[in-house]
Design an enzyme around this catalytic site. Sequence first.
Site, PDB file in Angstrom:
ATOM      1  N   THR A   1      -8.999  -5.177   4.119  1.00 43.63           N
ATOM      2  CA  THR A   1      -8.890  -4.251   2.989  1.00 43.63           C
ATOM      3  C   THR A   1      -9.826  -4.764   1.916  1.00 43.63           C
ATOM      4  O   THR A   1      -9.655  -5.878   1.419  1.00 43.63           O
ATOM      5  CB  THR A   1      -7.450  -4.179   2.454  1.00 43.63           C
ATOM      6  OG1 THR A   1      -6.572  -3.739   3.491  1.00 43.63           O
ATOM      7  CG2 THR A   1      -7.357  -3.228   1.278  1.00 43.63           C
TER       8      THR A   1
ATOM      9  N   GLN B   1      -3.372   2.615  15.039  1.00 41.36           N
ATOM     10  CA  GLN B   1      -2.265   3.025  14.166  1.00 41.36           C
ATOM     11  C   GLN B   1      -1.402   4.096  14.829  1.00 41.36           C
ATOM     12  O   GLN B   1      -0.167   4.052  14.759  1.00 41.36           O
ATOM     13  CB  GLN B   1      -2.830   3.541  12.844  1.00 41.36           C
ATOM     14  CG  GLN B   1      -1.774   3.986  11.834  1.00 41.36           C
ATOM     15  CD  GLN B   1      -2.407   4.558  10.575  1.00 41.36           C
ATOM     16  OE1 GLN B   1      -3.627   4.592  10.429  1.00 41.36           O
ATOM     17  NE2 GLN B   1      -1.577   5.024   9.662  1.00 41.36           N
TER      18      GLN B   1
ATOM     19  N   LYS C   1      -4.077  -1.562  10.307  1.00 46.86           N
ATOM     20  CA  LYS C   1      -4.432  -1.682   8.890  1.00 46.86           C
ATOM     21  C   LYS C   1      -4.751  -3.120   8.469  1.00 46.86           C
ATOM     22  O   LYS C   1      -5.438  -3.332   7.472  1.00 46.86           O
ATOM     23  CB  LYS C   1      -3.253  -1.208   8.029  1.00 46.86           C
ATOM     24  CG  LYS C   1      -2.920   0.266   8.156  1.00 46.86           C
ATOM     25  CD  LYS C   1      -3.840   1.088   7.297  1.00 46.86           C
ATOM     26  CE  LYS C   1      -3.325   2.508   7.142  1.00 46.86           C
ATOM     27  NZ  LYS C   1      -4.149   3.288   6.196  1.00 46.86           N
TER      28      LYS C   1
ATOM     29  N   ASP D   1      -9.231   0.765   2.142  1.00 44.49           N
ATOM     30  CA  ASP D   1      -8.236   0.317   3.121  1.00 44.49           C
ATOM     31  C   ASP D   1      -8.701   0.770   4.506  1.00 44.49           C
ATOM     32  O   ASP D   1      -8.318   1.833   4.993  1.00 44.49           O
ATOM     33  CB  ASP D   1      -6.866   0.906   2.776  1.00 44.49           C
ATOM     34  CG  ASP D   1      -5.778   0.393   3.697  1.00 44.49           C
ATOM     35  OD1 ASP D   1      -5.914  -0.731   4.200  1.00 44.49           O
ATOM     36  OD2 ASP D   1      -4.791   1.119   3.911  1.00 44.49           O
TER      37      ASP D   1
ATOM     38  N   GLU E   1     -10.252   4.479   3.768  1.00 44.41           N
ATOM     39  CA  GLU E   1      -9.355   5.146   2.836  1.00 44.41           C
ATOM     40  C   GLU E   1      -9.786   4.760   1.433  1.00 44.41           C
ATOM     41  O   GLU E   1      -9.767   3.572   1.073  1.00 44.41           O
ATOM     42  CB  GLU E   1      -7.885   4.758   3.083  1.00 44.41           C
ATOM     43  CG  GLU E   1      -7.354   5.318   4.385  1.00 44.41           C
ATOM     44  CD  GLU E   1      -5.848   5.163   4.548  1.00 44.41           C
ATOM     45  OE1 GLU E   1      -5.273   5.867   5.396  1.00 44.41           O
ATOM     46  OE2 GLU E   1      -5.242   4.342   3.817  1.00 44.41           O
TER      47      GLU E   1
ATOM     48  N   GLU F   1      -9.522  13.028   7.404  1.00 42.30           N
ATOM     49  CA  GLU F   1      -9.406  14.345   6.791  1.00 42.30           C
ATOM     50  C   GLU F   1     -10.732  15.094   6.787  1.00 42.30           C
ATOM     51  O   GLU F   1     -10.766  16.296   7.045  1.00 42.30           O
ATOM     52  CB  GLU F   1      -8.890  14.199   5.355  1.00 42.30           C
ATOM     53  CG  GLU F   1      -7.487  13.632   5.245  1.00 42.30           C
ATOM     54  CD  GLU F   1      -7.184  13.233   3.823  1.00 42.30           C
ATOM     55  OE1 GLU F   1      -6.670  14.072   3.072  1.00 42.30           O
ATOM     56  OE2 GLU F   1      -7.490  12.076   3.458  1.00 42.30           O
TER      57      GLU F   1
ATOM     58  N   ARG G   1      -7.477   4.319  13.362  1.00 42.25           N
ATOM     59  CA  ARG G   1      -6.522   5.401  13.561  1.00 42.25           C
ATOM     60  C   ARG G   1      -5.933   5.415  14.962  1.00 42.25           C
ATOM     61  O   ARG G   1      -4.761   5.791  15.148  1.00 42.25           O
ATOM     62  CB  ARG G   1      -7.200   6.752  13.278  1.00 42.25           C
ATOM     63  CG  ARG G   1      -7.737   6.897  11.862  1.00 42.25           C
ATOM     64  CD  ARG G   1      -6.661   6.777  10.816  1.00 42.25           C
ATOM     65  NE  ARG G   1      -7.194   7.067   9.484  1.00 42.25           N
ATOM     66  CZ  ARG G   1      -6.506   6.902   8.366  1.00 42.25           C
ATOM     67  NH1 ARG G   1      -5.267   6.435   8.412  1.00 42.25           N
ATOM     68  NH2 ARG G   1      -7.064   7.181   7.194  1.00 42.25           N
TER      69      ARG G   1
ATOM     70  N   GLU H   1      -9.166   4.279  -2.208  1.00 46.54           N
ATOM     71  CA  GLU H   1      -7.935   4.054  -2.946  1.00 46.54           C
ATOM     72  C   GLU H   1      -8.221   3.384  -4.288  1.00 46.54           C
ATOM     73  O   GLU H   1      -9.327   2.904  -4.549  1.00 46.54           O
ATOM     74  CB  GLU H   1      -6.979   3.177  -2.132  1.00 46.54           C
ATOM     75  CG  GLU H   1      -6.672   3.731  -0.742  1.00 46.54           C
ATOM     76  CD  GLU H   1      -5.520   3.018  -0.061  1.00 46.54           C
ATOM     77  OE1 GLU H   1      -4.782   2.271  -0.754  1.00 46.54           O
ATOM     78  OE2 GLU H   1      -5.344   3.209   1.154  1.00 46.54           O
TER      79      GLU H   1
ATOM     80  N   HIS I   1      -3.374  14.277   0.507  1.00 48.80           N
ATOM     81  CA  HIS I   1      -3.619  13.446   1.691  1.00 48.80           C
ATOM     82  C   HIS I   1      -2.436  13.508   2.650  1.00 48.80           C
ATOM     83  O   HIS I   1      -2.607  13.725   3.857  1.00 48.80           O
ATOM     84  CB  HIS I   1      -3.873  11.999   1.270  1.00 48.80           C
ATOM     85  CG  HIS I   1      -3.964  11.043   2.418  1.00 48.80           C
ATOM     86  ND1 HIS I   1      -4.997  11.063   3.329  1.00 48.80           N
ATOM     87  CD2 HIS I   1      -3.126  10.047   2.826  1.00 48.80           C
ATOM     88  CE1 HIS I   1      -4.816  10.106   4.237  1.00 48.80           C
ATOM     89  NE2 HIS I   1      -3.691   9.489   3.944  1.00 48.80           N
TER      90      HIS I   1
ATOM     91  N   ASP J   1       0.849  -1.183   0.000  1.00 56.77           N
ATOM     92  CA  ASP J   1       0.000   0.000   0.000  1.00 56.77           C
ATOM     93  C   ASP J   1       0.889   1.239   0.000  1.00 56.77           C
ATOM     94  O   ASP J   1       1.817   1.352   0.810  1.00 56.77           O
ATOM     95  CB  ASP J   1      -0.902   0.005   1.235  1.00 56.77           C
ATOM     96  CG  ASP J   1      -2.057   0.997   1.102  1.00 56.77           C
ATOM     97  OD1 ASP J   1      -2.462   1.278  -0.031  1.00 56.77           O
ATOM     98  OD2 ASP J   1      -2.543   1.472   2.136  1.00 56.77           O
TER      99      ASP J   1
END
Length: 401
Positions: A245, A228, A241, A221, A187, A346, A225, A189, A120, A113
């Site tokens: 996915t 992480q 993570k 994904d 996420e 975000e 948080r 992607e 971002h 990844d």
Amino acid sequence: MTTTWVPVPDGSPFPIQNLPYGVFTPKSGGAPRVGVAIGEQVLDLAAALGDDVFARGSLNAFMAQGRTRWQRVRAETTRLLADEAHRAAVEPHLYAQADVTLGMPFEPGDYVDFYASEHHASNIGRMFRPDGDPLTPQWKHLPIGYHGRAGTLVPSGTPVVRPRGQQRPAEAGGLPGFGPSTRLDIEAEVGFVVGTPSELGRPVSADDFREHVFGVTLVNDWSARDIQNWEYVPLGPFLGKSFATSVSPWVVPLDALEAARVAPPAREHEPRPYLAEKEDWGLDLTLEVRLNGHLVATPPFATMYWTPAQMLAHMTVNGASLRTGDFYASGTVSGPEADQRGSFMELSWGGAEPFALPDGTKRTFLEDGDEVTITATAPGADGVTIGFGAVTGRVLPAVDA
């Protein structure tokens, strides 16, 4: 303009110029097999082409045959679906998409990844390093990435169980917390499926991108948080993570995306020679992120700083080999505008600014029962629109250890 005798509704994401590959199982019974989407139907390729390489529950055997074979099959499939003379022979091998179950289109090998969106990376940097440079010193010199857990790549529609793990202590010197993630995120992607392998010790040039990469998918994904944030220094993402996915069920071949190719954004530094591209492999894709059916973001892939060809070149420059089924993703796709951010991290600016949904509710991170759907479109040949199908997942409550 190429047309087809198969009824294709106006605005369908699957015109004849697309023909994405997937693995389907008829609900009436039978084994999984490879097909292509056309309009609201799926063509059984093993039956239509008389080739047992498609009578399998994976694209891998076909992808391993290489680009010349990919092009021949695409040309033959297009011919069968375009010429009315083949209708009587081909039509019995069409299934309504509503009458099939779609699965994982390929057997994953390795999974990497990346972190290729400047918008971002800058947003995350401003949150984590408000008094410093939002980008780390190497960011504009190489595509940053990490190896993920290929065994937790799952097909669209697979429920996502809220992960449990350690979280940062509430106060300095305290013990870390433990429990279900309270900052579960998405996420948005774009993923790339490797078809033909490479030799160990031989880097793959960015110019050989189309010789090795079979096609393109969408990816969610999922990211915890809080887990992480506690684990990522010094070795990067791990348990925050690796729990799931999600991958969309259709793989759009690169040849369907010729009209979507664009130059990447201007570079601040001349790329190192191994990252130079003779062909531009930026892609004009527009993603749409929906939470419980509400559109919350429209990330533009054309703004990505690093292209998929450069990601492939960097991933192998040390001599790492490719295998059929290897998969790599772009990292979160985000644009310059607030409504183009491809993660809730975000959109809510780290949870400090909840964003509103049309029903009047607000969100920062995901709640149990939330469903996220990511779709995308791109310009295609003859002025049509190419679609990628949807990647969807619903959050389930954490499971006690």
